[in-house]
Structure formats: structure tokens, C-alpha cells
Design a protein around this motif. Structure first.
Motif, PDB file in Angstrom:
ATOM      1  N   HIS A 204       0.844  -1.205   0.000  1.00 56.71           N
ATOM      2  CA  HIS A 204       0.000   0.000   0.000  1.00 56.71           C
ATOM      3  C   HIS A 204       0.871   1.243   0.000  1.00 56.71           C
ATOM      4  N   GLY A 205       0.226   2.402  -0.100  1.00 54.86           N
ATOM      5  CA  GLY A 205       0.952   3.666  -0.144  1.00 54.86           C
ATOM      6  C   GLY A 205       1.058   4.212  -1.559  1.00 54.86           C
ATOM      7  N   ASP A 228      -6.696   1.324  -1.304  1.00 55.53           N
ATOM      8  CA  ASP A 228      -5.428   1.502  -0.590  1.00 55.53           C
ATOM      9  C   ASP A 228      -5.642   1.434   0.916  1.00 55.53           C
ATOM     10  N   GLU A 229      -6.723   2.025   1.391  1.00 57.23           N
ATOM     11  CA  GLU A 229      -7.024   1.952   2.818  1.00 57.23           C
ATOM     12  C   GLU A 229      -7.281   0.508   3.253  1.00 57.23           C
ATOM     13  N   ARG A 232      -4.020  -1.299   3.430  1.00 57.16           N
ATOM     14  CA  ARG A 232      -3.321  -0.880   4.652  1.00 57.16           C
ATOM     15  C   ARG A 232      -3.849  -1.656   5.861  1.00 57.16           C
ATOM     16  N   GLU A 236      -1.932  -4.231   8.430  1.00 58.31           N
ATOM     17  CA  GLU A 236      -1.919  -4.065   9.888  1.00 58.31           C
ATOM     18  C   GLU A 236      -2.270  -5.373  10.585  1.00 58.31           C
TER      19      GLU A 236
END
Length: 381
Positions: A204-205, A228-229, A232, A236
Motif C-alpha cells: 500500500h501507499g 489503498d485503505e 493498509r 496491519e
């Protein structure tokens, strides 16, 4: 005298085994005294399955699996038998066969919902067939689901904060609360997994799977941000299994990350993986000439596509290399400057693209025969 014939596929018209066979047939007509050794190759994208099975033997099994939008699709699985007693079966899975961009109409909705579940079904079939080595290619995806669909097909369980399941595709990644690997397919414990990956993007990013590759899959800016979120969030929750920042984690919409996290895979350069698997360097050793090729030889080819990979292996052993391509208009000078001995067009003259696609095997054979006559005449002096 020995010639090694190692082309990539001529996309849209001819897989690499058929291209190699056509070139070999022409060479034998032009230089019947030469030994011809065929090693169809690929760069880890579409066509890799056929290249490996064509070089190593085995079978291609046709299966019905879950497509990117949950629809049934026909897909292929390669099964390559062991070399000898005690050896293990190698499975070859092209993720694009089950989860590829060619199977969808790219829209924001498609980009959000596309799943890799069918790729997982192909892997499961390979494990059920006894594969103890698996080659997974990561090119051509329609998906940005972080490989969650693939993992689910292999028994990995993802749950939301309420204990329920996830929506399919990247749209469901935001809801991941826990992951449970206890029910993973038992065959994974004994299977070496190698994933062909020619990008170094993280999960991601700004350089991640959604930001870089999402638009070509139909994602608009809002969908890119949402995907993308979600990636992410996946990183995590699953960061203890693999590093989301690993080079290649963002390949195939995050399938690279899932391969690391849930399959214990090693990510490898696609061409290097295929060349090693088919024993290309060994075949080239002591050869008098190498012939390679692809549909279009252009400036992108010099960035590491198959013909340049073949050329570099041959250069390391002092063997000259000739390339044949359908279109050489934008890459022949650069290829020769890089060390290619000569570049030939397969096209006999002006004509439509469809005409060229329809007769590619005939044209490859004809050009190879002409090269063989000239080369053998020069060698006889």
C-alpha cells in the motif's frame, strides 16, 4: 552444430512452445545437419504456464473455477511430473487464468469487487494432485483484494469485528478484524511455493498496488483511495506474517503479499525463474547460436523482457543471439547496441495486423529457414 531456440510467446497469436516448434522446423529445412534444442520461455506473465509445460513436459488440466466476479470461468493448471523416483510434482498456476483482467469489464465497481478466489482454487487443485512445488505467476490481474480471496479458498479464515465474513474483493478489506490460519490446506506444509514477480511495489501507499495498478483495472480516484485503505488494514492485521513493505508485496493487487504471508512463498524474477526451471543456461552452454523472439521488440524489451534475458545468458557464455519479432520498428537498433547479433522481422511485407497474427507460425518458420541457410553457409567457410 547446435542452435538453441528460446522464444517468448507472440501474444495474441502464438504461445511460446508453438513459436519454438515453428522456428525449429524452419531451421531444420535450412540447415538439416544442425541439432535443434527448443526451450520455450516466458517472463512470468501470461504464457508462462504453457512455456514451462512445453519445455518440461507434463499436462495442462482444464478446470472450472470462480472468476473475478464470482462467475464460473474455465482456467488452466499445469502439472509437471517428477524427473525420477522420489521426485515431486510441480504445479504451475497463472493467476490471470482465473483472476485476470481479460475476464472483466474494468470499472470502479469491478475494481472494488474482483476476487482472487479462483486462483486459490487452482492452487488447491495442484495441492490435491500432490504438488510439492508450486510456481505461481502474478501478472495480468483484475484484482486488488490483497490475495484474501486466494487465501480463503485455501482455508484461511478472515472475520470482521462482528464475527461475520467479508464482502468480496478489495471492498471488504476494511472490515478485517482477525485472521485464522489453522484450517489452511495441509498440502501447504509440504509445498515449496515460488511466485514469479517482476515489480517491486509494496502492498500500500503511493507506490502500492491500488495507487499504481488500480487505474488500469478500472478504479477511479475514490476507488483507489478505498482500496489503498483496505490494503493498509490487511497489512496491519497480517503484518506478523509478512512485511507489507516487501518488494513485490503489491504485485497482482496485493497477491504478492498474500503469497508471502499465507503460502510462505519466495518472490522471484519471472524470467530468471522460468530460465532456471527449463535449464536454459545449461542448454546454451556449448551452443553455436541462440534464437529468441517475441511479438514486439521495442524499448520496453530492454528493461528485462524475455529476449534480453535470453541474450544476457548467451552473452555470458560467448554465444551469438538472433531475435525474430513480429514488430521490430522501435527496438532493433537498441537491441543490437545492447549486444544482440541481429534482429529480424517475421513479417514478409506490408499487411494488416490480423493477417500477421493469422500466419505468425508460417512466417517464423520461413524466416528461420532463411537465417539457417545464411548462417550455415557462413559457418561452412
Amino acid at each position: 552444430m547446435r542452435v538453441v531456440i528460446a522464444p517468448d510467446s507472440f501474444k495474441g497469436s502464438c504461445e511460446s512452445p508453438a513459436a519454438a516448434a515453428a522456428i525449429a522446423a524452419g531451421w531444420r529445412r535450412g540447415a538439416p545437419g544442425w541439432e535443434t534444442v527448443t526451450r520455450p520461455v516466458a517472463d512470468g506473465g501470461e504464457g508462462t504456464l504453457h512455456a514451462l509445460v512445453g519445455s518440461l513436459g507434463g499436462e495442462i488440466v482444464c478446470l472450472t473455477v470462480t472468476g473475478p466476479h464470482g462467475q464460473p470461468v474455465g482456467a488452466e493448471l499445469g502439472l509437471i511430473p517428477a524427473d525420477g523416483p522420489g521426485g515431486s510434482v510441480t504445479g504451475v498456476v497463472e493467476m490471470a487464468s482465473a483472476s485476470g483482467l481479460h475476464l472483466v469489464d474494468p470499472t470502479p465497481a469491478s475494481a472494488a469487487a474482483a476476487t482472487t478466489y479462483g486462483t486459490g482454487e487452482l492452487i488447491r487443485a495442484a495441492l490435491d494432485a500432490g504438488a510439492e512445488r508450486l510456481i505461481l505467476t502474478l501478472g495480468g490481474s483484475a484484482t486488488t483484494d490483497g490475495g484474501v480471496g486466494m487465501a480463503q479458498a485455501l482455508g484461511v479464515r478472515f472475520t470482521s469485528a462482528t464475527g461475520g465474513g467479508l464482502a468480496p474483493g478489495g471492498a471488504g478489506l476494511h472490515d478485517i478484524a482477525t485472521v485464522d490460519l489453522d484450517a489452511r490446506h495441509p498440502g501447504l506444509a509440504r509445498c515449496e511455493v515460488i511466485a514469479a514477480c517482476d515489480v517491486d511495489n509494496p502492498l500500500h501507499g503511493p507506490r502500492g498496488a491500488a495507487a499504481v495498478f488500480g487505474p488500469q483495472k478500472g478504479a477511479d480516484p475514490a476507488t483507489v483511495r478505498m482500496l489503498d485503505e483496505g490494503l493498509r488494514r490487511l497489512g496491519e492485521v497480517c503484518g506478523s506474517f509478512a512485511d507489507p513493505a516487501s518488494p513485490g508485496a503489491g504485485a497482482a493487487g496485493g497477491l504478492g503479499f498474500a503469497a508471502l504471508a499465507f503460502l510462505g512463498a519466495e518472490l522471484r524474477s519471472g524470467f530468471e525463474l522460468v530460465a532456471e526451471a527449463v535449464g536454459l543456461a545449461t542448454a546454451i552452454a556449448g551452443a553455436d547460436l541462440v534464437i529468441t523472439g517475441e511479438g514486439r521488440l521495442d524499448t520496453q524489451s530492454l528493461g528485462g523482457k524475455t529476449p534480453v534475458g535470453v541474450m544476457r545468458l548467451a552473452q555470458a557464455q560467448g554465444v551469438p543471439v538472433v531475435a525474430i519479432a513480429g514488430d521490430v520498428s522501435q527496438g532493433s537498433d537498441e537491441a543490437i547496441a545492447a549486444g544482440m547479433t541481429a534482429v529480424f522481422s517475421a513479417a514478409p511485407g506490408p499487411g494488416s495486423l490480423q493477417e500477421a497474427l493469422d500466419r505468425v507460425e508460417e512466417d517464423l518458420s520461413r524466416v528461420a529457414e532463411s537465417i539457417a541457410r545464411v548462417w550455415s553457409a557462413a559457418a561452412g567457410r
